[in-house]
Design an enzyme around this catalytic site. Structure first.
Site, PDB file in Angstrom:
ATOM      1  N   HIS A 237       0.813  -1.216   0.005  1.00 49.20           N
ATOM      2  CA  HIS A 237      -0.100   0.048  -0.054  1.00 49.20           C
ATOM      3  C   HIS A 237       0.796   1.223   0.126  1.00 49.20           C
ATOM      4  CE1 HIS A 237      -3.654  -2.337   0.238  1.00 49.20           C
ATOM      5  NE2 HIS A 237      -3.862  -2.378   1.249  1.00 49.20           N
TER       6      HIS A 237
ATOM      7  N   HIS B 196     -10.005   2.143   0.421  1.00 44.76           N
ATOM      8  CA  HIS B 196      -9.834   1.120   1.244  1.00 44.76           C
ATOM      9  C   HIS B 196     -10.977   1.153   2.429  1.00 44.76           C
ATOM     10  CE1 HIS B 196      -7.766  -2.282   3.802  1.00 44.76           C
ATOM     11  NE2 HIS B 196      -7.124  -2.408   2.703  1.00 44.76           N
TER      12      HIS B 196
ATOM     13  N   GLU C 221     -11.547  -3.502  -2.845  1.00 48.78           N
ATOM     14  CA  GLU C 221     -10.588  -2.501  -3.315  1.00 48.78           C
ATOM     15  C   GLU C 221     -10.440  -2.609  -5.003  1.00 48.78           C
ATOM     16  OE1 GLU C 221      -7.062  -3.420  -0.730  1.00 48.78           O
ATOM     17  OE2 GLU C 221      -8.252  -4.442   0.489  1.00 48.78           O
TER      18      GLU C 221
END
Length: 351
Positions: A111, A184, A312
């Site tokens: 991420h 997210h 996502e």
């Protein structure tokens, strides 16, 4: 009448942090902060007069940078960048150059690294109270941030639609760079249930992506016919899962999926609230929150593992290391664009 107003203001690292409430005349509302572009709440009015907040998060923006929360960090409601999901060994090639990134997860990059876009204070560049009911936020990621090349300028526009939330992302770079943005939010469509295990899920995919032991995509696409990862037809979240791990899996959307058709759908366990996810992206990563910490969230509600699930939407994970995947490199002079919509329908009876 639509409205966009500041409901909280504070500072983080000497930067101004704002919390905005976007509201529609039908009662639909969203609370968004320029810290991490976090969606703090999304309140959906139901036919019985009640309102359901369908995303996990905190009442106060300061809670998002508390050490207790960051020490076991689940990325509640945040934008993910520069690169969603994992990059194997935190390295890849651009031409003859090896790019080495911050390795923040078991030797891989997860991420975007240690301080991705989710921990940045974004600049508020536009507030629109008209029928669009939107705010636009900008962040300039400098060359070398977390090891990524190029100065990347990203603008995100959140628009509160009459029936849900839309966000569009645009980005440009002055040097070839890897980019794969996502959002997210953790969803729970039930008002009273602590865990959404009985909520129904459908994902319009023909293939899921094989992962190694560290959850990094290997490059192999596996047909979605039957078994654990088959969500082509409606089924409860808990129906086939491994109870200890839940789901943490990327699904390749079918070729006919576009912004005119949903990539994924969900229903509350009482069957009265329906959500569809529309995306321009080729992949949805379905994650059921195994690593959500035991922590107190909004309204004193206790969160724990599996308290919510994420859809996502993004490009192919680890594509920078898999030549057969569509490229996730952005070149100077090109425009990166992405759109996602979460659309809700309140039902009077199950369907």
């Amino acid at each position: 009448m639509t409205s966009v107003k500041i409901i909280e203001q504070t500072k983080y690292r000497n930067r101004d942090v704002f919390v905005y409430e976007l509201k529609r005349e039908n009662g639909l509302s969203a609370i968004i902060t320029n810290y991490g572009c976090i969606l703090m709440s999304l309140n959906v009015p139901c036919n019985d007069g009640s309102t359901r907040d369908v995303v996990l998060g905190f009442d106060n923006v300061e809670d998002y940078w508390e050490e207790k929360y960051l020490s076991d960090y689940p990325y509640f409601g945040a934008i993910i960048g520069r690169y969603a999901n994992r990059i194997k060994k935190g390295e890849f090639e651009i031409g003859n150059e090896t790019i080495s990134l911050s390795k923040n997860k078991s030797g891989d990059t997860l991420h975007g690294g240690f301080e991705g876009f989710d921990k940045k204070v974004w600049e508020v560049v536009e507030v629109n109270e008209s029928s669009e009911c939107s705010i636009s936020l900008k962040y300039i990621s400098e060359d070398g941030e977390e090891g990524f090349t190029g100065k990347l300028t990203t603008i995100i526009c959140f628009s509160l639609l009459p029936e849900g939330l839309k966000y569009t992302i645009e980005a440009t770079t002055d040097r070839t760079t890897a980019i794969n943005l996502s959002h997210h939010s953790y969803f729970n469509l039930d008002e009273l249930q602590t865990q959404p295990k009985e909520q129904l899920i459908r994902i319009h995919s023909d293939y899921w992506l094989e992962q190694d032991a560290a959850f990094c995509v290997t490059g192999k696409q596996v047909p979605m016919e039957g078994g654990l990862f088959d969500f082509k037809e409606w089924k409860p979240v808990q129906q086939s899962w491994n109870i200890a791990d839940g789901y943490d899996q990327s699904f390749v959307l079918s070729n006919n999926i576009s912004m005119s058709k949903p990539g994924a759908e969900a229903k509350s366990s009482d069957g009265l609230l329906y959500m569809s996810v529309y995306t321009t992206e080729p992949v949805i990563h379905f994650y059921t929150g195994k690593w959500i910490p035991t922590i107190t969230g909004k309204g004193g509600k206790q969160y724990e593992p599996f308290s919510g699930y994420c859809f996502e939407t993004h490009g192919f994970p680890n594509a920078v290391n898999v030549p057969d995947f569509p490229s996730t490199l952005l070149q100077p002079g090109e425009n990166y664009t992405q759109s996602i919509q979460y659309i809700f329908e309140c039902l009077t009876k199950r369907r």
